[in-house]
Design an enzyme around this catalytic site. Structure first.
Site, PDB file in Angstrom:
ATOM      1  N   GLU A 131       4.610  -5.342   7.361  1.00  0.00           N
ATOM      2  CA  GLU A 131       3.842  -4.291   8.039  1.00  0.00           C
ATOM      3  C   GLU A 131       4.293  -4.025   9.468  1.00  0.00           C
ATOM      4  OE1 GLU A 131       2.557  -6.426   5.911  1.00  0.00           O
ATOM      5  OE2 GLU A 131       0.963  -5.476   4.748  1.00  0.00           O
ATOM      6  N   ALA A 140       0.863  -1.174   0.000  1.00  0.00           N
ATOM      7  CA  ALA A 140       0.000   0.000   0.000  1.00  0.00           C
ATOM      8  C   ALA A 140       0.901   1.226   0.000  1.00  0.00           C
ATOM      9  CB  ALA A 140      -0.894  -0.020   1.237  1.00  0.00           C
ATOM     10  N   GLY A 175       0.647  -5.034   0.931  1.00  0.00           N
ATOM     11  CA  GLY A 175      -0.523  -5.098   0.048  1.00  0.00           C
ATOM     12  C   GLY A 175      -0.218  -5.737  -1.297  1.00  0.00           C
ATOM     13  N   GLU A 192      -0.465  -9.332  -0.680  1.00  0.00           N
ATOM     14  CA  GLU A 192      -1.897  -9.578  -0.446  1.00  0.00           C
ATOM     15  C   GLU A 192      -2.667  -9.606  -1.771  1.00  0.00           C
ATOM     16  OE1 GLU A 192      -1.967  -6.431   2.576  1.00  0.00           O
ATOM     17  OE2 GLU A 192      -2.809  -7.934   3.945  1.00  0.00           O
TER      18      GLU A 192
HETATM   19  C1  HXC Z   1       4.983   4.453  -1.143  1.00  0.00           C
HETATM   20  C2  HXC Z   1       6.901   3.526  -1.983  1.00  0.00           C
HETATM   21  C3  HXC Z   1       6.550   2.266  -1.440  1.00  0.00           C
HETATM   22  C4  HXC Z   1       5.323   2.157  -0.722  1.00  0.00           C
HETATM   23  C5  HXC Z   1       8.440   2.067  -2.447  1.00  0.00           C
HETATM   24  N1  HXC Z   1       8.066   3.353  -2.606  1.00  0.00           N
HETATM   25  N2  HXC Z   1       7.540   1.388  -1.742  1.00  0.00           N
HETATM   26  N3  HXC Z   1       6.103   4.602  -1.830  1.00  0.00           N
HETATM   27  N4  HXC Z   1       4.580   3.282  -0.604  1.00  0.00           N
HETATM   28  N5  HXC Z   1       4.907   1.028  -0.207  1.00  0.00           N
HETATM   29  C6  HXC Z   1       8.782   4.410  -3.306  1.00  0.00           C
HETATM   30  C7  HXC Z   1       9.961   4.928  -2.514  1.00  0.00           C
HETATM   31  O1  HXC Z   1       9.533   5.871  -1.560  1.00  0.00           O
HETATM   32  C8  HXC Z   1      10.813   5.536  -3.601  1.00  0.00           C
HETATM   33  O2  HXC Z   1      10.276   6.787  -3.976  1.00  0.00           O
HETATM   34  C9  HXC Z   1      10.590   4.598  -4.776  1.00  0.00           C
HETATM   35  O3  HXC Z   1       9.359   3.914  -4.496  1.00  0.00           O
HETATM   36  C10 HXC Z   1      11.694   3.574  -4.925  1.00  0.00           C
HETATM   37  O4  HXC Z   1      11.836   2.872  -3.694  1.00  0.00           O
HETATM   38  P1  HXC Z   1      13.224   2.732  -2.926  1.00  0.00           P
HETATM   39  O5  HXC Z   1      12.906   2.486  -1.487  1.00  0.00           O
HETATM   40  O6  HXC Z   1      14.138   3.863  -3.258  1.00  0.00           O
HETATM   41  O7  HXC Z   1      13.820   1.423  -3.607  1.00  0.00           O
HETATM   42  P2  HXC Z   1      14.809   0.355  -2.938  1.00  0.00           P
HETATM   43  O8  HXC Z   1      15.837   1.060  -2.092  1.00  0.00           O
HETATM   44  O9  HXC Z   1      15.281  -0.515  -4.052  1.00  0.00           O
HETATM   45  O10 HXC Z   1      13.906  -0.509  -1.944  1.00  0.00           O
HETATM   46  C11 HXC Z   1      12.838  -1.287  -2.442  1.00  0.00           C
HETATM   47  C12 HXC Z   1      11.922  -1.724  -1.254  1.00  0.00           C
HETATM   48  C13 HXC Z   1      11.530  -0.461  -0.441  1.00  0.00           C
HETATM   49  C14 HXC Z   1      12.652  -2.735  -0.385  1.00  0.00           C
HETATM   50  C15 HXC Z   1      10.706  -2.414  -1.870  1.00  0.00           C
HETATM   51  O11 HXC Z   1      11.013   0.512  -1.354  1.00  0.00           O
HETATM   52  C16 HXC Z   1      10.505  -0.725   0.616  1.00  0.00           C
HETATM   53  O12 HXC Z   1      10.811  -1.251   1.687  1.00  0.00           O
HETATM   54  N6  HXC Z   1       9.253  -0.278   0.374  1.00  0.00           N
HETATM   55  C17 HXC Z   1       8.198  -0.386   1.341  1.00  0.00           C
HETATM   56  C18 HXC Z   1       7.727  -1.812   1.483  1.00  0.00           C
HETATM   57  C19 HXC Z   1       6.630  -1.920   2.550  1.00  0.00           C
HETATM   58  O13 HXC Z   1       6.853  -1.624   3.723  1.00  0.00           O
HETATM   59  N7  HXC Z   1       5.440  -2.320   2.125  1.00  0.00           N
HETATM   60  C20 HXC Z   1       4.294  -2.490   3.017  1.00  0.00           C
HETATM   61  C21 HXC Z   1       3.505  -1.223   3.028  1.00  0.00           C
HETATM   62  S1  HXC Z   1       2.190  -1.333   4.203  1.00  0.00           S
HETATM   63  P3  HXC Z   1      11.096   8.153  -3.769  1.00  0.00           P
HETATM   64  O14 HXC Z   1      10.188   9.166  -4.374  1.00  0.00           O
HETATM   65  O15 HXC Z   1      11.285   8.277  -2.316  1.00  0.00           O
HETATM   66  O16 HXC Z   1      12.363   7.930  -4.518  1.00  0.00           O
HETATM   67  C22 HXC Z   1       0.988  -2.185   3.442  1.00  0.00           C
HETATM   68  C23 HXC Z   1      -0.285  -2.313   4.219  1.00  0.00           C
HETATM   69  C24 HXC Z   1      -1.369  -3.003   3.422  1.00  0.00           C
HETATM   70  O17 HXC Z   1       1.129  -2.660   2.362  1.00  0.00           O
HETATM   71  C25 HXC Z   1      -2.698  -2.972   4.121  1.00  0.00           C
HETATM   72  C26 HXC Z   1      -3.412  -1.680   4.046  1.00  0.00           C
HETATM   73  C27 HXC Z   1      -4.790  -1.731   4.603  1.00  0.00           C
END
Ligand code: HXC
Length: 256
Positions: free
Chosen positions: A135, A66, A112, A115
């Site tokens: 998460e 998400a 997500g 999911e």
């Molecule tokens: C918003 C995101 C994002 C996310 C990545 N980006 N994941 N933006 N939401 N979930 C954005 C980054 O901010 C960045 O933008 C660009 O995408 C590239 O990501 P990087 O982090 O620079 O890439 P990298 O270093 O290669 O790392 C990849 C990664 C990391 C390991 C996938 O991006 C990461 O940990 N992302 C979050 C993963 C996560 O926690 N997902 C769960 C979310 S909670 P900028 O503009 O900054 O360069 C969820 C809840 C669901 O899903 C239920 C809801 C009800």
């Protein structure tokens, strides 16, 4: 149809749906979720579509979760709404789609994103895929069905460990534990998904619709009843006549 964050390509009754927010690793924001929801509503009644393939744009990510930036300042009520609306409008809709949904996981499938892949009917992955539910590193738990679907797919103990540690599964490990059905090189991923989809598209679509319904009911109390009812209903369908006559006439069936 016009979608802002989806690329939809329909060919030979197969819809290749590419989630397209590469600048955010295809993270699910409201606009993208709305597009997915609308696509599935449209696809259900679109006779040009028999099978749906979901994938992410770029070579790095299926869906990185998400959109964290979008919910960063939500309160409890908004958080609950986010999960409830998403599950109802997107994730449950995918799981209950009348058309088979294959997730072609081409990179990160996190939160997500995993999911979404788990709400799909089955998953294939490229060798570089990484799948996980991180998460708890954000002070959250999965909210789009992850706590329910992951234990069903890989077992409760493995799901507990994966969610508590936030560790990602490699594609190979995901294959070993049944989270994905196949692993192929990234350049082959969409071809392989289309190959499977083509095979499915030649079988009876009404039978497949009932199979989805009955298999989904295996999670519920009335699964056997649903199977019996669906089984019976199919005897009144044209496809049953064509399928059985084709067998007796020693030819391939030609399903409409
Ligand atoms: C918003 C995101 C994002 C996310 C990545 N980006 N994941 N933006 N939401 N979930 C954005 C980054 O901010 C960045 O933008 C660009 O995408 C590239 O990501 P990087 O982090 O620079 O890439 P990298 O270093 O290669 O790392 C990849 C990664 C990391 C390991 C996938 O991006 C990461 O940990 N992302 C979050 C993963 C996560 O926690 N997902 C769960 C979310 S909670 P900028 O503009 O900054 O360069 C969820 C809840 C669901 O899903 C239920 C809801 C009800």
């Amino acid at each position: 149809y016009n979608y802002n964050n989806l690329i939809v390509e329909v060919e030979n009754k197969i819809a290749l749906v590419t989630l397209n927010r590469p600048e955010a690793l295809n993270a699910l924001n409201k606009d993208l979720l709305d597009d997915i929801s609308n696509f599935f509503t449209n696809a259900d009644s679109d006779s040009d579509i028999r099978v749906i393939i979901l994938t992410g744009s770029g070579e790095k990510s299926f869906v990185a979760g998400a959109d964290i930036k979008e919910f960063a300042n939500f309160d409890g009520h908004q958080g609950e709404q986010l999960a409830a609306k998403g599950q109802e409008n997107v994730f449950d809709k995918i799981e209950n789609s009348k058309k088979p949904v294959i997730a072609a996981v081409n990179g990160f499938a996190l939160g997500g994103g995993l999911e979404l892949a788990m709400a799909s009917h089955f998953r294939i992955a490229s060798t570089n895929a990484k799948l996980g539910l991180p998460e708890v590193t954000l002070g959250l738990i999965p909210g789009y069905g992850g706590t329910q679907r992951l234990p069903k797919l890989i077992g409760k103990g493995r799901a507990m460990q994966a969610i508590m540690t936030a560790d990602m599964f490699t594609a190979e490990r995901a294959y070993e534990i049944g989270l994905v059905n196949e692993v192929v090189e990234q350049v082959e991923l969409i071809n392989r998904a289309k190959e499977i989809a083509t095979k499915i598209s030649k079988n009876s679509s009404v039978a497949i619709r009932h199979a989805i319904r009955a298999i989904n009911a295996s999670d519920k109390d009335n699964g056997f009843e649903v199977e019996i009812e669906s089984f019976g209903n199919l005897f009144d369908e044209e496809d049953f006549k064509e399928g059985t006559i084709a067998f007796i006439e020693k030819r391939k069936p030609n399903f409409k």
